[in-house]
Motif scaffolding. Sequence first.
Motif, short mmCIF file in Angstrom:
data_model
loop_
_atom_site.label_atom_id
_atom_site.label_comp_id
_atom_site.label_asym_id
_atom_site.label_seq_id
_atom_site.Cartn_x
_atom_site.Cartn_y
_atom_site.Cartn_z
N THR A 1 33.40 41.24 29.99
CA THR A 1 33.93 41.32 31.01
C THR A 1 35.06 42.49 31.31
O THR A 1 35.31 42.91 32.36
CB THR A 1 34.57 39.96 31.61
OG1 THR A 1 35.73 39.63 30.39
CG2 THR A 1 33.51 38.78 31.58
N ARG B 1 34.83 45.34 30.35
CA ARG B 1 33.97 46.45 30.56
C ARG B 1 33.72 46.33 32.36
O ARG B 1 33.85 47.57 32.93
CB ARG B 1 32.85 46.68 29.92
CG ARG B 1 32.22 47.99 30.29
CD ARG B 1 30.73 48.12 29.34
NE ARG B 1 31.41 48.34 27.77
CZ ARG B 1 31.63 49.28 27.32
NH1 ARG B 1 31.87 50.33 28.16
NH2 ARG B 1 32.04 49.31 26.03
N SER B 2 33.45 45.42 32.87
CA SER B 2 33.10 45.39 34.23
C SER B 2 34.58 45.52 34.97
O SER B 2 34.66 46.10 36.11
CB SER B 2 32.74 43.81 34.63
OG SER B 2 31.58 43.67 33.89
N ARG C 1 35.46 49.46 35.01
CA ARG C 1 34.59 49.96 36.21
C ARG C 1 35.03 49.79 37.52
O ARG C 1 35.23 50.71 38.41
CB ARG C 1 33.01 49.34 36.05
CG ARG C 1 32.34 49.86 34.98
CD ARG C 1 31.11 49.33 34.61
NE ARG C 1 30.09 49.44 33.42
CZ ARG C 1 29.54 48.73 33.08
NH1 ARG C 1 29.21 47.70 33.70
NH2 ARG C 1 28.73 49.23 31.96
N THR C 2 35.72 48.56 37.69
CA THR C 2 36.29 48.35 39.25
C THR C 2 37.56 49.18 39.42
O THR C 2 37.66 49.65 40.49
CB THR C 2 36.62 46.82 39.04
OG1 THR C 2 35.47 46.06 39.20
CG2 THR C 2 37.35 46.38 40.42
N THR D 1 35.88 40.43 39.04
CA THR D 1 35.70 41.15 37.85
C THR D 1 36.75 41.26 36.83
O THR D 1 36.64 41.28 35.83
CB THR D 1 35.16 42.36 38.04
OG1 THR D 1 36.33 43.33 38.68
CG2 THR D 1 33.83 42.77 38.69
#
Length: 449
Positions: free
Chosen positions: A46, A48-49, A52-53, A20
């Motif tokens: 990407t 944003r992903s 989140r991680t 990610t």
Amino acid sequence: MQQRPSARASVLETVVLGVTALIPTLAQGAILRRPRVVRLAARFDTNRSAHRTLARLRRRHGAGPVSVAVPGRRVLLLLSPEDARHMFTATPATLTPTAREKARGLRHFEPDGVLVSAGEVRAERRAFNEAVLDWGAPAHRLFPALTPRIRAEAQALLDLHRGSGRPLDWDDFSAAFWRIIRRVVLGDAARDDHRITDLLAALRADADWLSLRRPKERTREAFLAGVRAYVDRAEPDSLAALVAGTPCTEGAEPAGQIPYWLFAYDAAAIATYCALALLASHPEHAERVHTEIDGAEPDRPATADALPLLRACVLESLRLWPTSPAVLRETTAETTWHNGTTTPAGTGVVFYSSFFHRDARHLPYADQFEPDAWLDGRNQDNWALAPFGRGPAQCPAQDLVLCTAATFLAALLRDHRALLLLPRRPLVPPAPLPRTIDHTALRFALTPK
């Protein structure tokens, strides 16, 4: 007191982090953007992903740094502004900005640059950079001579836009900005020297592969020879002339500092173009910018206190979409972090800008366009923000870059309004701004006021 190691990411967390965050960042090109990959990354947002991680890592392991094992390397991922402050303010005796991954890439085109140097040589080259770039001065000494050139290039771009009837796009904007860069750094004779920047682009493309590709010696030598030729000619009112005339130590390698200036200035073009998109999609801020431009003396060179709102818009563009997705350091001694954990020497340290700059835990306006936060002091002591780096290794060209960007935008907008021809993801409030943007997809219509 017993030493305590940092929390460690699990194998699964490491894989998810790689998928990610690491892979999308490297695939887009850390040194030279790959337009097709940037377009794909923006489509799936990407960043944003990745955010989140990292947020999940912080929820599970706390705000202290998290150790991540990558092949042949132990990397420390920072998750708190307190640790970011420690990273940015530490001396080279504890944390060096010359991380090995960064050095492997930059050596492709700047083998003698300050960012690939260490120890006493690095200090000498940093001092030389600060002297030529007027670090800490109210305004760069060359700006009275540079301002008319920047405005002339803006007018040429407006004439092209008006004459072609086409929307203003990234290719035309970038070409105009590169003409400015070459004139500022190398002199007016370099205005149309596309060969030297094409050579640099080829070297930067290889640099994206770090040590997986060997430097192209002939290409690099041709590029560096071109740079040295401009320094030897020392055209007045250019950074090349200051390089030729500034006293320095033997290890400073004066001409060897120019490649990084050319490379870093290119990132300013992206930030300036995205700032134009933000203004075009936020009419209330655009009105204030027009008021600022109308109140400025048209023939007065920009200084550090001129066009403050436009400068803040560029800084906000860099906050929202950092052109340096990650800031790297490497520990040179055992290092203790904010939560009391320690890491050994030789550990890579990562400040993931796209995470910190959009962290709602420390920025209530994380996904909004808020240029005033750069003017009213809200961002001043926030160590989650580092658009030009922070601390002793902060970019010494910050004021020169911001003056260039603000002057160029002011010249474009003085008699025109920009209408953003909407990209795939709208930038109009109240929707949160996307965390990944494809600047190459932005198009504008410039209409008379």
